[in-house]
Design an enzyme around this catalytic site. Structure first.
Site, mmCIF file in Angstrom:
data_model
loop_
_atom_site.group_PDB
_atom_site.id
_atom_site.type_symbol
_atom_site.label_atom_id
_atom_site.label_comp_id
_atom_site.label_asym_id
_atom_site.label_seq_id
_atom_site.Cartn_x
_atom_site.Cartn_y
_atom_site.Cartn_z
ATOM 1 N N CYS A 66 29.490 40.643 41.603
ATOM 2 C CA CYS A 66 28.392 41.374 41.444
ATOM 3 C C CYS A 66 27.790 41.497 40.109
ATOM 4 O O CYS A 66 26.553 41.755 40.634
ATOM 5 C CB CYS A 66 29.495 42.173 41.136
ATOM 6 S SG CYS A 66 30.487 41.391 39.333
ATOM 7 N N GLY A 111 33.150 54.365 43.724
ATOM 8 C CA GLY A 111 33.369 54.896 42.205
ATOM 9 C C GLY A 111 32.977 56.315 41.884
ATOM 10 O O GLY A 111 33.220 56.801 41.296
ATOM 11 N N ASN A 144 35.334 40.933 46.266
ATOM 12 C CA ASN A 144 35.043 39.528 45.746
ATOM 13 C C ASN A 144 35.513 38.580 44.875
ATOM 14 O O ASN A 144 35.458 37.186 44.404
ATOM 15 C CB ASN A 144 33.046 40.423 45.742
ATOM 16 C CG ASN A 144 33.228 40.789 44.521
ATOM 17 O OD1 ASN A 144 34.217 41.388 44.047
ATOM 18 N ND2 ASN A 144 32.597 40.868 43.908
ATOM 19 N N GLU A 173 34.526 46.068 30.491
ATOM 20 C CA GLU A 173 36.617 45.567 30.811
ATOM 21 C C GLU A 173 36.084 43.691 29.694
ATOM 22 O O GLU A 173 35.071 43.930 29.205
ATOM 23 C CB GLU A 173 36.479 45.318 31.985
ATOM 24 C CG GLU A 173 35.898 45.863 33.490
ATOM 25 C CD GLU A 173 36.968 46.095 34.743
ATOM 26 O OE1 GLU A 173 36.447 45.383 35.184
ATOM 27 O OE2 GLU A 173 37.888 45.935 34.838
ATOM 28 N N GLN A 192 28.942 54.277 45.467
ATOM 29 C CA GLN A 192 29.038 55.140 46.469
ATOM 30 C C GLN A 192 30.976 55.425 46.093
ATOM 31 O O GLN A 192 31.157 56.701 45.999
ATOM 32 C CB GLN A 192 28.679 54.464 48.195
ATOM 33 C CG GLN A 192 29.009 55.701 48.324
ATOM 34 C CD GLN A 192 28.739 55.609 50.348
ATOM 35 O OE1 GLN A 192 28.466 54.390 50.686
ATOM 36 N NE2 GLN A 192 28.297 56.989 50.904
ATOM 37 N N GLU A 221 33.479 49.908 37.432
ATOM 38 C CA GLU A 221 32.425 49.007 37.460
ATOM 39 C C GLU A 221 32.083 48.870 39.022
ATOM 40 O O GLU A 221 32.213 48.131 39.743
ATOM 41 C CB GLU A 221 33.296 47.567 37.254
ATOM 42 C CG GLU A 221 33.331 47.484 36.257
ATOM 43 C CD GLU A 221 32.944 47.442 35.110
ATOM 44 O OE1 GLU A 221 31.388 46.479 35.196
ATOM 45 O OE2 GLU A 221 33.277 47.449 33.618
ATOM 46 N N SER A 280 31.905 49.648 45.083
ATOM 47 C CA SER A 280 30.814 50.132 45.192
ATOM 48 C C SER A 280 30.388 51.194 44.597
ATOM 49 O O SER A 280 31.410 52.178 44.353
ATOM 50 C CB SER A 280 30.388 50.397 46.772
ATOM 51 O OG SER A 280 30.924 51.564 46.735
ATOM 52 N N LYS A 331 45.963 49.046 44.124
ATOM 53 C CA LYS A 331 45.652 48.232 45.769
ATOM 54 C C LYS A 331 44.852 48.133 45.559
ATOM 55 O O LYS A 331 43.393 48.146 45.043
ATOM 56 C CB LYS A 331 44.894 50.164 45.593
ATOM 57 C CG LYS A 331 45.592 50.471 47.315
ATOM 58 C CD LYS A 331 44.526 51.182 47.978
ATOM 59 C CE LYS A 331 42.587 50.995 47.855
ATOM 60 N NZ LYS A 331 42.588 49.649 48.810
#
Ligand code: NAD
Length: 494
Positions: free
Chosen positions: A280, A229, A148, A458, A227, A246, A225, A171
């Site tokens: 986010c 993470g 995003n 961050e 999940q 994050e 997401s 990546k």
């Protein structure tokens, strides 16, 4: 064909396979991209590992100069990268320019850290002795990012990692691999030594998993997401790696009765439907005090009606597509879930066909939402705003905080007491007063509480913590054995 960047070389995947990157506005192929296999992950980590010693010994101000060059090249290429970003990810062109600008700002900020990277000294307890704490790089860092913010998010990670003396294997999301590869070209042109930054692209989870599990990867910085993470954190935790996460959000704007009405309407539309609700920090819950609710809902319906959907490259487009068909279908499914739970669609609630091309969804207002409904609790990640009515500021804060996520929250009020109470009590990593939930600046820490993160931040100087560890150094120049915590007694007692 777009190749991967490993050890300063542009290479195909070892299986010579490719995958396509698709424009979500019209389903055209933006480009074919090399598909990395486990062997390529291995090569990328090895090249980062080999490059580490000389990069960490490169003086930090010199590392900073390379980041200044990166910033300048990004500035020079801003329009071209922004156009590519809109084609590959779909966000409208003005927002794509903002995405690239954020990376430029972050490059300048972190380049400046090359002359700071501050450690500290403190008094020591024995005579003729000196103590200091310095920041040390971690080694090879894995950077795993979503689609995003295909330039901004990796810049929050890669720049602090590099300025601190780490090397990187990056990546990008398989939805936006070309932006990741173009980002690597900027580093190459800026003169970053081979192996210091490597890029691998692949669909599926194998390449990411191989990176997370690699013994030579010491730190992992992930955005995506919740999940994914938490899965990564589980694996990396067992291997004793440092992991910064994050993750998802369910951000809310509260509007109390005394709010500046027009300002609140503008901000809600921008936060809820900007980036098609795929930030986010996007506002997906609107918490309204009962007095202002009817008029505000009416104004939002009128303004939402006017939003123009289309290809983000057209300056006239207000709302672009969702990233892919699955994302669009998920949004539609959630609207159905909301309706089944008792919410009403005030406007939107439909797939926008756009002549059969692309993945568009009508900006949607859901009314009559209760705080515990799934549409008020789960991340939808699309242009859907769930509206919840409350009686008081206290209730609004309670509803805001009743979430598995904790990224950003916002309140509109003209009352200074209410504003200060909200600043103190809204339990998210970012709080806005009289501003929507989106719009963070790179010099302040960014991140969230609860299910959004794992305690890291961050951006700002806080962004260095993930990529450094502390080394404490003691220098005894007394020429004799001095025992800490033991010989101090003699000093005190004469
Ligand atoms: P995702 O979790 O599907 O993917 C993120 C990245 O992880 C991708 O590069 C993906 O290829 C990789 N990945 C997937 N499985 C993996 C595995 N098992 N091991 C290693 N890597 C793996 O997320 P997404 O759909 O790309 O992004 C959307 C999500 O990102 C939303 O939940 C959004 O809230 C979140 N996000 C959070 C922030 C923030 O700062 N909190 C910022 C932007 C996006």
């Amino acid at each position: 064909m777009y190749q991967n960047y490993i050890g300063g070389h542009w290479v195909n995947g070892s299986g010579n396979a490719t995958f396509a990157s698709i424009n979500p506005a019209n389903e055209d192929v933006v480009g074919q991209v090399a598909r990395a296999e486990a062997a390529d992950v291995e090569a990328a980590v090895e090249s980062a590992y080999r490059a580490f010693d000389s990069w960490r010994l490169t003086p930090a101000p010199r590392r900073g100069e390379i980041l200044y060059s990166v910033a300048q090249i990004l500035k020079d290429r801003k329009e071209e990268l922004s156009q590519l970003l809109t084609r590959e990810m779909g966000k409208v062109i003005s927002e794509a320019r903002g995405d690239v600008q954020e990376a430029i700002d972050m490059a300048f900020f972190m380049a400046g850290e090359g002359r700071r990277l501050l450690g500290y000294t403190a008094p020591v307890e024995l005579p003729n002795k000196f103590g200091m704490a310095v920041r040390e790089p971690m080694g090879v860092c894995a950077i795993i990012t979503p689609w995003n913010f295909p330039i901004a998010v990796p810049s929050w990670k890669i720049f602090p990692a590099l300025i601190a003396g780490n090397t990187v294997v990056y990546k990008p999301s398989p939805e936006t691999p070309i932006l990741g590869i173009e980002f690597a070209k900027v580093f190459e042109e800026a003169g970053l030594p081979p192996g210091v930054m490597n890029v691998i692209t692949a669909p599926g989870i194998e390449a990411g998993q191989a990176l997370v599990r690699h013994a030579k990867v010491r730190a992992i910085s992930f955005t995506g997401s919740t999940q994914t993470g938490t899965t990564i954190a589980g694996e990396a935790g067992k291997l004793g790696k440092k992991v910064a996460l994050e993750m998802g959000g369910k951000n809310a704007i509260t509007v109390v009765d005394d709010a500046n009405f027009d300002l609140a309407v503008d901000a809600i539309l921008w936060s809820a439907f900007g980036t098609t609700g795929q930030r986010c920090t996007a506002c997906s819950r609107l918490i309204l005090q009962k007095g202002i609710a009817p008029k505000l809902k009416e104004a939002l319906v009128e303004r939402t009606k006017k939003l123009r959907l289309g290809d983000g490259l057209l300056e006239t487009t207000d709302v672009g597509p969702l990233i892919n068909r699955a994302a669009r279908d998920k949004v539609h499914e959630y609207v159905g879930i909301g309706q089944a739970e008792g919410a009403r669609v005030l406007i939107g609630g439909k797939i926008h066909e756009n002549g059969g091309k692309g993945f568009f969804y009508e900006p949607t207002l859901l009314d009559g939402v209760a705080p515990k409904m799934r549409v008020a609790q789960e991340e939808i990640f699309g242009p859907v705003l769930s509206m919840i009515e409350v009686g008081s500021l206290d209730e609004a804060i309670q509803v805001n905080n009743d979430s598995a996520y904790g990224l950003s929250s916002s309140i509109f009020t003209e009352n200074v007491n209410a504003a200060f109470a909200a600043m103190r009590d809204l339990a998210t990593g970012i709080v806005y007063i009289n501003h929507g939930t989106t719009g963070a600046e790179i010099q302040f820490p960014f991140g969230g509480t609860r299910g959004t993160g794992n305690g890291h931040r961050e951006a700002g100087q806080a962004g260095l913590e993930v990529f450094t560890e502390w080394k404490s150094i003691y220098i005894d120049f007394s020429g004799r054995l001095q025992r800490a915590q033991i010989d101090t007694d003699k000093l005190v007692n004469g």
